[in-house]
Enzyme design. Structure first.
Site, short mmCIF file in Angstrom:
data_model
loop_
_atom_site.label_atom_id
_atom_site.label_comp_id
_atom_site.label_asym_id
_atom_site.label_seq_id
_atom_site.Cartn_x
_atom_site.Cartn_y
_atom_site.Cartn_z
N ASP A 109 -2.16 -3.20 12.77
CA ASP A 109 -2.17 -3.89 11.48
C ASP A 109 -2.67 -5.32 11.70
OD1 ASP A 109 -1.09 -1.58 10.48
OD2 ASP A 109 0.86 -2.43 9.94
N HIS A 118 -4.84 2.51 14.58
CA HIS A 118 -5.21 1.12 14.27
C HIS A 118 -4.04 0.22 14.60
CE1 HIS A 118 -2.75 2.33 10.85
NE2 HIS A 118 -2.52 1.03 10.64
N LYS A 167 0.87 -1.18 0.00
CA LYS A 167 0.00 0.00 0.00
C LYS A 167 0.90 1.22 0.00
CE LYS A 167 -3.87 2.15 2.42
NZ LYS A 167 -4.18 2.55 3.81
N HIS A 190 -1.06 2.38 16.21
CA HIS A 190 -0.31 3.47 15.57
C HIS A 190 -1.22 4.29 14.66
CE1 HIS A 190 -0.06 -0.08 12.94
NE2 HIS A 190 0.08 0.73 11.92
C1 OGA Z 1 -0.56 1.62 7.43
C2 OGA Z 1 0.19 2.54 8.29
C3 OGA Z 1 1.78 4.31 8.52
C4 OGA Z 1 2.63 5.19 7.69
O1 OGA Z 1 -0.57 1.85 6.20
O2 OGA Z 1 -1.12 0.64 7.98
O3 OGA Z 1 0.11 2.40 9.49
O4 OGA Z 1 3.71 5.53 8.17
N1 OGA Z 1 0.93 3.50 7.72
O5 OGA Z 1 2.22 5.55 6.59
NI NI Z 2 -0.62 0.41 9.99
#
Ligand code: OGA
Ligand code: NI
Length: 357
Positions: A236, A234, A215, A290
């Site tokens: 992960d 959230h 992502k 986080h």
């Molecule tokens: C996620 C996330 C944090 C970031 O995509 O699950 O926590 O640093 N990203 O972009």
């Molecule tokens: Ni995350």
């Protein structure tokens, strides 16, 4: 049913608005904890995300090797998140991955829309923005590109960016190298639980079934960064998550009751223990809460790779070896899909309750 199409956050950002639409404004209770990310990143007091040096992870010298592995294990127990350095993936390759993703996002929004996903028909791969999925209608200040990158036979290259030209080559090589790093990490975590080296790898699906989903999170500049979040708080759901970013701070970890801002560590990869490993280890390894802050000055981009077990094939529950009379199972048996559903259900319930009160 009326479904409203949320605009791309990038378009909102570049429209020149001085105040953000209300859907992006966090609830009152949350606003008190959101500060200026550049100020937050400077703070040297208080706990800091550990940095784990993997240089000696396979050292011939048993004492040296064990010391390195012990540090990794302790960080997984204490924080569930860490900066990995000397992880074996070259700076050049990481830079190429960043350049490829950056080049895609540099395309005009209309070009990127050609890769838009269609969440309504269950097509989550591609270019997208979050849809409000609960009663609060809350949105996040980001657009993203999401696609499966490993195993190679499960990729759908037809939806991968065609620009830049080396996107596929570079991202595929990064995926292969991350996949071997995941095996190494899982073996250390297995030994740390007194299990056979290959056990966690097998429990999450092995080479055939563990899915690596990338992502690319694109967080545009935000005119009111103290009111919004790029990603809301959230944990992960993955087994492990590996994150690269463009050296703009944003990630915060909820540690001992406070939000800690991750520093930008050159050439590091951030690694999270996800819910899957937390469950299998019966809570010994932590999946930490986080979130991501945004800012006024700089676009932030991060490349998160979620290593996920298959959705239905495996029932996740604490491994028998991690359970005893004094350590009862902390998690009920659920497939990965059921675990995701359960989290979503709880979140929806919370949102409904908050609406009433
Ligand atoms: C996620 C996330 C944090 C970031 O995509 O699950 O926590 O640093 N990203 O972009
Ligand atoms: Ni995350």
């Amino acid at each position: 049913m009326v479904t409203s199409v949320a605009p791309r956050v990038e378009s909102l950002s570049s429209s020149g608005i001085q105040s953000i639409p209300k859907e992006y404004v966090r609830p009152e209770e949350e606003l008190t904890s959101i500060g200026n990310v550049f100020e937050e990143e400077k703070k040297r007091d208080g706990p800091q995300v550990p940095t784990i040096d993997l240089k000696e992870i396979d050292s011939e010298d048993q004492v040296v090797r064990e010391k390195c592995r012990e540090q990794l294990k302790q960080a997984a127990i204490d924080w569930g998140v860490m900066h990995l350095v000397n992880h074996g993936i070259s700076d050049e390759l990481m830079d190429k991955v960043r350049e490829a993703g950056q080049a895609f996002f540099n395309l005009p929004v209309e070009e990127k829309e050609k890769h838009a996903n269609d969440q309504a028909s269950g097509n989550v791969q591609g270019y997208g923005s979050k849809l409000a999925n609960n009663a609060s209608g809350q949105l996040e200040w980001e657009d993203y590109f999401f696609h499966l990158i490993y195993p190679e036979d499960k990729r759908d290259l037809s939806i991968w960016p065609k620009t830049p030209k080396d996107y596929i080559e570079v991202t595929s090589e990064y995926a292969r190298q991350l996949r071997s790093l995941a095996t190494k990490i899982l073996s250390v975590l297995s030994l740390g639980l007194g299990l056979e080296e290959g056990r966690l790898e097998k429990e999450v699906g092995g080479l055939e079934e563990l899915l690596l989903q990338m992502k690319i999170n694109y967080y545009p500049k935000c005119p009111q960064p103290e009111l919004a979040l790029g990603v809301e708080a959230h944990t992960d759901v993955s087994a492990l998550t590996f994150i690269l970013h463009n050296m703009v701070p944003g990630l915060q970890l909820f540690y001992e009751g406070k939000w800690v801002t991750a520093k930008c560590v050159p050439n590091s990869i951030i690694m999270h223990i996800g819910d899957t490993i937390e469950i299998l280890s019966n809570g010994k390894y932590k999946s930490i809460l986080h979130r991501g802050l945004v800012n006024k000055e700089k676009v932030r981009i991060s490349w998160a790779v979620f290593c996920e077990p298959p959705k239905e094939k495996i029932i996740l529950k604490p491994l028998p070896e991690t359970v005893s009379e004094t350590e009862p199972p902390l998690f009920p048996p659920r497939t990965f899909q059921q675990h995701i559903q359960h989290k979503l259900f709880r979140k929806t319930q919370d949102a409904l309750l908050n609406k009433q009160s």
